[in-house]
Write an enzyme that holds these catalytic residues in place. Structure first.
Site, PDB file in Angstrom:
ATOM      1  N   HIS A  51       4.397  -6.815   1.204  1.00  0.00           N
ATOM      2  CA  HIS A  51       3.030  -7.230   1.543  1.00  0.00           C
ATOM      3  C   HIS A  51       2.733  -8.630   0.998  1.00  0.00           C
ATOM      4  CE1 HIS A  51       1.087  -3.864   3.601  1.00  0.00           C
ATOM      5  NE2 HIS A  51       1.850  -3.077   2.878  1.00  0.00           N
ATOM      6  N   GLU A  63      -4.732  -7.908  -9.109  1.00  0.00           N
ATOM      7  CA  GLU A  63      -4.367  -6.495  -9.177  1.00  0.00           C
ATOM      8  C   GLU A  63      -5.406  -5.772 -10.020  1.00  0.00           C
ATOM      9  OE1 GLU A  63      -0.311  -5.940 -10.345  1.00  0.00           O
ATOM     10  OE2 GLU A  63       0.410  -7.359  -8.839  1.00  0.00           O
ATOM     11  N   ASP A  84      -7.971  -3.975  -0.628  1.00  0.00           N
ATOM     12  CA  ASP A  84      -7.026  -3.080   0.042  1.00  0.00           C
ATOM     13  C   ASP A  84      -6.350  -2.209  -1.010  1.00  0.00           C
ATOM     14  OD1 ASP A  84      -5.457  -1.868   1.943  1.00  0.00           O
ATOM     15  OD2 ASP A  84      -4.452  -3.690   2.593  1.00  0.00           O
TER      16      ASP A  84
END
Length: 173
Positions: A51, A63, A84
Site C-alpha cells: 500500500h 500510523e 483507512d
C-alpha cells in the site's frame, strides 16, 4: 470540491480504498494517510508495504491504530486526510478492551474539529449473516453504530460495490 467529511463504505476488497484515494488525489492538496492497521504478521507487513508503494511519496503517513483523535488534531487546514480504516480502528479498540462508546465519541469529535478535509474508509458489515460468537456480534453491532454516526456527520457518503461507487448522500466532486 471535496467537502469537509466524506465516508466511503464497502465490503472487503470492494474497491473502497482505491476510490477514496482517488478522491483525495483529485483535490491536488497535500495528502495525509492515517493508517489504523497493525502489522502482527508477515502477510500484514507485506500488505502495508504494498500500500505504501502504491500510494507513492506524495503522501505523509501517520500510523495511529488507537489514538486517531490525536492524529486528526495534528492535521493542517491545507491537508486532506485519508483515514483507512475505521473498521481496523474499531477492531483495535475492541481487542484492547477500550470503552467503545467513549472512543467513538472522541473520534466523532475529532472528525468534527479536524482542520483539514477527511475521507474515512470503513467496511459495511451489516449485509452478512449474523455472526456465531459474542465478540463477532459485538463487533458487527459496534461497526454498524460507528458507520451510522459517521454517515450522519458526513457531507458525502458513498457505497462501493465491485469497484463501482453508489452515491448515498451529498454530491461527488
Amino acid at each position: 470540491m471535496l467537502q469537509k467529511l466524506s465516508l466511503i463504505l464497502g465490503g472487503a476488497s470492494s474497491g473502497k480504498s482505491a476510490f477514496a484515494e482517488s478522491l483525495v488525489v483529485a483535490t491536488k492538496a497535500p495528502r495525509v494517510y492515517l493508517a489504523t492497521s497493525q502489522a502482527f504478521d508477515d502477510e500484514m507487513r507485506a500488505k502495508i508495504a504494498a500500500h505504501l508503494d502504491q500510494r507513492g511519496p506524495d503522501w505523509r503517513t501517520i500510523e495511529s491504530p488507537l489514538d486517531t483523535a490525536h492524529a486528526l488534531s495534528q492535521v493542517a487546514e491545507s491537508e486532506v486526510v485519508l483515514l483507512d480504516c475505521a473498521t481496523m480502528w474499531l477492531s483495535n479498540h475492541l481487542l484492547a478492551e477500550s470503552d467503545i462508546a467513549a472512543e467513538q465519541e472522541r473520534l466523532l469529535t475529532a472528525l468534527s474539529n479536524c482542520n483539514g478535509r477527511i475521507v474515512v474508509v470503513t467496511n459495511e458489515v451489516g449485509l452478512d449473516v449474523v455472526p456465531d460468537n459474542k465478540l463477532a456480534r459485538q463487533f458487527r453491532d459496534a461497526q454498524g453504530k460507528l458507520n451510522q454516526a459517521i454517515a450522519a456527520q458526513a457531507d458525502l457518503a458513498v457505497l462501493v460495490v465491485a469497484g463501482l461507487p453508489m452515491l448515498l448522500k451529498g454530491e461527488l466532486p
